[in-house]
Write an enzyme that holds these catalytic residues in place. Structure first.
Site, short mmCIF file in Angstrom:
data_model
loop_
_atom_site.label_atom_id
_atom_site.label_comp_id
_atom_site.label_asym_id
_atom_site.label_seq_id
_atom_site.Cartn_x
_atom_site.Cartn_y
_atom_site.Cartn_z
N ARG A 82 -46.02 3.28 152.02
CA ARG A 82 -45.43 2.90 152.01
C ARG A 82 -43.74 3.45 152.04
O ARG A 82 -42.94 2.74 152.33
CB ARG A 82 -45.56 2.03 150.42
CG ARG A 82 -44.70 0.79 150.44
CD ARG A 82 -45.07 -0.34 149.15
NE ARG A 82 -45.21 0.55 148.14
CZ ARG A 82 -44.81 -0.18 146.93
NH1 ARG A 82 -45.71 -1.21 146.67
NH2 ARG A 82 -44.85 0.74 145.54
N LYS A 184 -39.67 -0.52 149.28
CA LYS A 184 -38.51 -0.55 147.43
C LYS A 184 -37.48 0.64 148.12
O LYS A 184 -38.02 1.46 148.06
CB LYS A 184 -40.23 0.68 147.50
CG LYS A 184 -40.09 -0.11 145.76
CD LYS A 184 -41.79 0.18 145.35
CE LYS A 184 -41.44 0.95 144.15
NZ LYS A 184 -41.90 -0.92 143.46
N GLU A 220 -42.63 -13.85 144.05
CA GLU A 220 -43.46 -12.27 143.84
C GLU A 220 -41.90 -11.89 142.47
O GLU A 220 -40.69 -13.44 142.41
CB GLU A 220 -42.96 -10.98 144.56
CG GLU A 220 -41.70 -10.69 145.21
CD GLU A 220 -42.36 -8.65 145.99
OE1 GLU A 220 -42.14 -7.84 145.25
OE2 GLU A 220 -41.92 -9.25 146.65
#
Length: 371
Positions: A82, A184, A220
Site C-alpha cells: 500500500r 495514505k 469511511e
C-alpha cells in the site's frame, strides 16, 4: 528480554519514545541501506519538499506478544504494497517492498522490550513514513527523500476500547473525486483535522464520511473503514475509488468468507436508504460498533429521537423507527434531487398513507401533502 516497567493496561493512544528507529535516505536516484539509530530527531531544510508542498505518506501497523511469548507483526507485506501505491501516486520513489518488511522487523526487534505483554490489551504501534527532504521552492517533486520507521506502545485507539461509539455523519468531505483518498497521504489527514475536532466538540467519537460526489453513499471514518452486517447476516463493505484499502477490512472480509462462511458483498452502500433496510452494525478497527447518531440537519422525525441523551439512556432506534427513518431519508433524497431540501423545516410521517412536509416560506411554514 525483560519488558519495560509500564502500566500497560492503562496506555492511551499516544506517542512514547522508544529506544531505536530505522532511517534510510534516497539520493542520486537510489536508496541507501538504512540504519538503526538512537537519534529520534529529523533535521531538514526549511525549504524541504515536505514542508512546502506536503509530499509525504505513511503507514501504520502493530506488533503483539502471543500467548506463548512470541512477537508477531500483523501483515506488514500488505502495508509495504500500500505504501508503494501511495509513493507512485505522489511521485515519490518506492522503498522496495522486501526492504520495507525487513526494516519493520528490524525496528521491532530493536524495541522488543517495548512490545506489551500478552493479555495487557496494548500493542506496539509501528509507523513507517516517507517525506521529501531536499529544498523545493517550485511546485515539483523533491529529488531526495527520507524513509523512517519508529515504534510506540499504545492502548486502544478509542477510549474505553471495544464498545459502541457515537458517530457523526460529517458535513465535510474526506477526499475529492479522482483525488488521493485511496492512498495514505499525510495531506488527507490534515484536511480531516477540522472535521474531527468539530465532531469531538459536539460529543462524537468519529465521523462518517459520505461520497464527495453525491453525498448519499457511505465511504469511511477518519481513521478506519466500515463493515456493515445486514439483518440476514450478510456482510457489506462500501466500494469506492476514494476509500483507503484497509488491511483490517480486507482481513476481516477474508475471515468472514473463508472461515465463517458468510456472504460478503463489496458494493456501494447508500447512507440515505440502507438505514431503513436493516443496517445495524458497523465495524471500525476490528470492533463491532453501533450507529447511534443521525445527521442533525435532517428534518424533525416525528416519534423518533436520535439525541445523545437518549443514546446514553439506552433508547435506540427499533426496527419500526428504522423503517420510518428510511422513509424520511427517501423523501429527503427526492427533495434534494429537486432542489427543495433546504426549504423543508419538518416532516410529519405519523400517517403512513399521507406524509406532510413543512416548507419555509416568506411568511410562515406551509404544509404540503403527498402520498
Amino acid at each position: 528480554m525483560a519488558k519495560k516497567d509500564i502500566d500497560w493496561s492503562n496506555l492511551g493512544f499516544g506517542y512514547v519514545k522508544t529506544d531505536k528507529r530505522f532511517v534510510a535516505n534516497y539520493k542520486d536516484g537510489a536508496w541507501d541501506n538504512g540504519v538503526i539509530t538512537d537519534d529520534d530527531k529529523v533535521v531538514i531544510s526549511e525549504c524541504a519538499g515536505v514542508l512546502q508542498y506536503s509530499q509525504s505518506c505513511f503507514e501504520g501497523m502493530k506488533a503483539y506478544t502471543t500467548e506463548n511469548g512470541h512477537t508477531v507483526i500483523f501483515r506488514p507485506d500488505m502495508n509495504a504494497s500500500r505504501m508503494a501505491d501511495s509513493c507512485r501516486r505522489l511521485e515519490m520513489p518506492v522503498f522496495p517492498e522486501d526492504k520495507f518488511v525487513e526494516a519493520i522487523a528490524e525496528t521491532v526487534r530493536a524495541n522488543e522490550d517495548w512490545v506489551p505483554p500478552y493479555g495487557s490489551g496494548a500493542s506496539l504501534y509501528i509507523r513507517p513514513y516517507m517525506f521529501g527532504s531536499n529544498p523545493v521552492i517550485g511546485v515539483k517533486p523533491a529529488d531526495e527523500y527520507q524513509f523512517r520507521v519508529f515504534t510506540t506502545p499504545v492502548g486502544p485507539y478509542f477510549k474505553g476500547g471495544a464498545k459502541p461509539l457515537t458517530i457523526k455523519v460529517s458535513d465535510f468531505d474526506r477526499a475529492a473525486p479522482h483525488g488521493t483518498g485511496h492512498i495514505k497521504a499525510g495531506l488527507n489527514y490534515a484536511m480531516s483535522l477540522h472535521a474531527i475536532v468539530t465532531a469531538h466538540e459536539e460529543g462524537y467519537a468519529e465521523n462518517m464520511y459520505l461520497d464527495p460526489a453525491t453525498r448519499t453513499k457511505v465511504e469511511e471514518t477518519g481513521g478506519a473503514n466500515f463493515l456493515f452486517v445486514t439483518k440476514d447476516g450478510k456482510v457489506v463493505t462500501p466500494k469506492s475509488d476514494s476509500i483507503l484499502p484497509s488491511i483490517t477490512r480486507r482481513s476481516l472480509v477474508h475471515v468472514a468468507k473463508e472461515y465463517l462462511g458468510l456472504e460478503v458483498e463489496e458494493r456501494e452502500a447508500s447512507y440515505m436508504l440502507e438505514y431503513g433496510n436493516g443496517f445495524v452494525y458497523v465495524n471500525n478497527q476490528g470492533y463491532m460498533l453501533e450507529i447511534s447518531s443521525i445527521k442533525k440537519e435532517l428534518p424533525i422525525l416525528i416519534g423518533i429521537s436520535t439525541s445523545k441523551e437518549d443514546y446514553k439512556a439506552g433508547n435506540r432506534l427499533n426496527e419500526e423507527d428504522l423503517i420510518k427513518l428510511g422513509t424520511v431519508i427517501k423523501i429527503m433524497n427526492s427533495a434534494q434531487t429537486n432542489g427543495i431540501a433546504s426549504l423543508i423545516t419538518k416532516i410529519d410521517i405519523s400517517n403512513e398513507n399521507n406524509y406532510t412536509l413543512f416548507f419555509r416560506t416568506m411568511s410562515r411554514n406551509a404544509p404540503v401533502y403527498f402520498r
